[in-house]
Design an enzyme around this catalytic site. Structure first.
Site: not given
Ligand code: X8Z
Ligand code: ZN
Length: 617
Positions: A358-359, A388-389, A392, A416, A516, A526
């Site tokens: 997960h990024a 996105h990354e 951060h 975010e 998450h 988000y």
């Molecule tokens: O988790 C993330 C990023 C890292 S903070 C890749 N996002 C959420 C997800 O993937 O559920 C970005 C969009 C929403």
């Molecule tokens: Zn993020």
């Protein structure tokens, strides 16, 4: 990352500093903080607060670095040993965080400066997952986090055909397969990862609630909601208000997409009077729908290019994709990423070991050791995620000169939103400028471009809201472990109009199949980011002197917009978020009118298409 001190300041700082996306487990109870205020003779004064804060700052810095390293190694090399090391570091951080919060509370009735009060409040509020003051329990809590992280990170599914698939591989297939049964197998297959998490998660909730109670909160959800420079109840209402603004647009998008999917898969499979089966939207969690653009593309308005194809055509590799995103930031006046970013980041999925794919974006030392960790796929979707990354990382570096308490975004939505704001400027005009496409589609193709964007951004918003709606109910005890899954699907139907495609087993724990939840990363951020990024984009476009419709605006190369953005980022969390918001937007309140403006032409178009249809779910 898990984080380090889950202190919030730390948590903010720590958590976010460490990673753009993560939070979590820590444990033991450190009863021997070097900063024990009770050793100071009463009555306490502002000078005592200063001494306390200055000692805490040093301790936090040290804990952060130690914790970030342990967590980085764990997430890049998931084994029993690295899990144990990460969990020990997390425990140490959490215990310290709890101890700092308790000590900070001793200044509640002391007259201190406004800056000291803000730092003390940050210490009291910022833990993402507070441990009870009992070292056995704090150790248990830390271990639960590491164990769930490993289950998720190592998760794979072996198909009926015998293919062993990682989440990355399954996600790739979900994006492109249009075969109902194949999608169903992938969807149910990935969810086999989470039933074993359920008892661990339930125990984690118990322990974290006990920790939150010890810090004076009625439950962990109340603690999370208290972090927005406004009363916790007002924050919940604020989310409802913003959702109310966007809902009519979402409802029309849902109605149109459901009709198109009904045409493709048949109305027996996609009933036109109810929720959409969750496996048909091109994404494992049905959270962003851009991957099914081809199924719903407006006739005669297709922009005629696809970023994934263009990346392939121009032989972009993963590093070039990251360099491309970096160039956007440097074009705004930000310094290039440091050399260590390139040598220490993880860009591709290693074949020989388990990693958390997960990024995420990290600041290991609160200074210049910034990195990302991603298993990059060469797609347009991932090109946006790279922006996105990097958002951060550029944020982390912009606030590095703030005291550690303020090394965090103004509120967690800001962190975010930054990279996404930049990605909104990845317009056809920009793609032509960097040579990825040859011609800019004319305005008659805007509906196609807007549709693609809406499938990712508008479709996401109810998902962004419901994850924490679920968790708040779990933390408050309204939803108990027996009801975890049914409550999850009730919210998925209520907000998204999306349903499980098959009856779920009694032991299913579908929320656990979303990163998450086991990682304990709050999710409202988000939702906020999806509102904020359009406001930031609209405001920065104005500063850049844009005269076109905002969906055609790119702030590429505009130093004035970059400087204004930097001014906001540098503030970190040193001021209430409303002050930072004002720097760029001129407003102190979030508002969804920017996203509505952005999609206005599409909304008009959707309403026409939906005429005669019965919408709703
Ligand atoms: O988790 C993330 C990023 C890292 S903070 C890749 N996002 C959420 C997800 O993937 O559920 C970005 C969009 C929403
Ligand atoms: Zn993020």
């Amino acid at each position: 990352m898990k984080s380090i001190l889950k202190i919030t300041a730390i948590a903010s700082a720590l958590t976010l500093a460490l990673s753009g996306c993560n939070q979590e487990t820590d444990t033991t109870t450190n009863t021997q903080s070097a900063t024990n205020v009770s050793e100071v003779k009463a009555p306490l004064t502002s000078a005592d607060a200063e001494a306390f804060l200055s000692k805490v700052e040093k301790e936090i810095n040290a804990l952060n670095i130690e914790g970030a390293r342990a967590e980085w190694i764990y997430q890049n090399f998931i084994t029993e040993d690295t899990a144990a090391l990460s969990s020990e570091a997390a425990q140490k951080s959490t215990e310290a965080g709890v101890s700092f919060a308790m000590e900070a509370a001793k200044f509640d009735d002391v007259e201190v400066t406004a800056d000291q009060r803000r730092k003390l409040n940050i210490l009291k509020q910022s833990l993402v997952i507070p441990a009870p003051q009992d070292s056995a329990k704090s150790a248990e809590l830390a271990k639960l986090g590491a164990d769930m992280g490993a289950m998720y990170g190592k998760g794979t599914y072996t198909t009926k055909a015998g293919e062993d698939l990682s989440l990355v591989a399954m996600s790739r297939k979900m994006a492109t397969s249009r075969n109902y049964e194949e999608l169903l197998e992938l969807w149910t297959g990935w969810r086999e990862v989470s039933p074993e998490m359920k008892p661990l998660y339930a125990r984690q909730v118990e322990l974290a609630n006990e920790g939150a109670n010890g810090l004076g909160y009625k439950d962990l959800g109340a603690m999370w909601r208290s972090n927005y420079d406004m009363p916790a109840d007002d924050f919940a209402k604020e989310l409802d208000r913003l959702w109310g603004q966007v809902k009519p647009l979402y409802d029309d998008l849902h109605c149109y997409v459901r009709a198109e999917l009904g045409e493709h898969y048949g109305e027996d499979k996609v009933p036109q009077d109810g929720p959409i089966p969750a496996h048909l939207l091109g994404n494992m969690w049905a959270q962003q729908w851009g991957n099914i653009y081809d199924l719903v593309a407006p006739e005669n308005a297709d922009p005629g290019y696809d970023v994934t194809e263009q990346l392939a055509k121009h032989n972009y590799d993963e590093i070039q994709m990251v360099k491309g995103a970096e160039t956007f930031f440097t074009s705004l006046g930000f310094d290039p990423l440091p050399e260590t970013f390139w040598t220490r980041s993880l860009f591709t999925k290693p074949e020989d070991r388990d990693v958390m794919c997960h990024a995420s974006a990290w600041s290991l030392d609160g200074q210049d050791d910034i990195r990302i960790k991603m298993c990059i796929q060469k797609t347009g979707e991932e090109f946006a995620t790279i922006h996105h990354e990097l958002g951060h990382n550029f944020y982390q570096r912009a606030y590095k000169n703030q005291p550690v308490f303020y090394q965090a975004s103004a509120n967690d939505g800001f962190h975010e939103a930054i990279g996404d704001t930049i990605a909104l400027s990845v317009t056809p005009k920009y793609l032509k400028e960097i040579g990825l496409i040859d011609t800019i589609p004319d305005e008659s193709k805007d509906i196609g471009l807007l549709m693609k964007m809406a499938l990712d951004k508008v479709a996401f918003i109810p998902f962004g809201l419901l994850v924490d709606q679920w968790r708040w109910k779990v933390f408050s005890g309204e939803v108990t472990p027996e009801n975890y899954n049914t409550a999850w699907w009730e919210l998925r139907e209520k907000y998204q109009g999306v349903a499980a495609p098959v009856d779920r087993d009694a032991n299913a724990f579908d929320p656990g199949a979303k990163y998450h939840v086991p990682a304990n990363t709050p999710y409202s951020r988000y939702f906020l980011a999806h509102i904020q990024q359009f406001e930031f984009h609209r405001a920065l476009c104005e500063i850049a002197g844009n005269t076109e419709a905002i969906h055609r605006c790119s702030i590429y190369n505009n130093k004035e917009a970059g400087s204004k953005l930097n001014q906001m980022l540098e503030m970190g969390s040193s001021q209430p978020w409303q002050q930072a918001y004002k720097v760029v937007t001129g407003n102190e309140q979030m508002d969804a009118t920017a996203i509505l403006d952005y999609f206005a032409p599409l909304h008009t178009w959707l309403k026409e298409k939906n005429e005669g249809r019965t919408c709703g779910f």
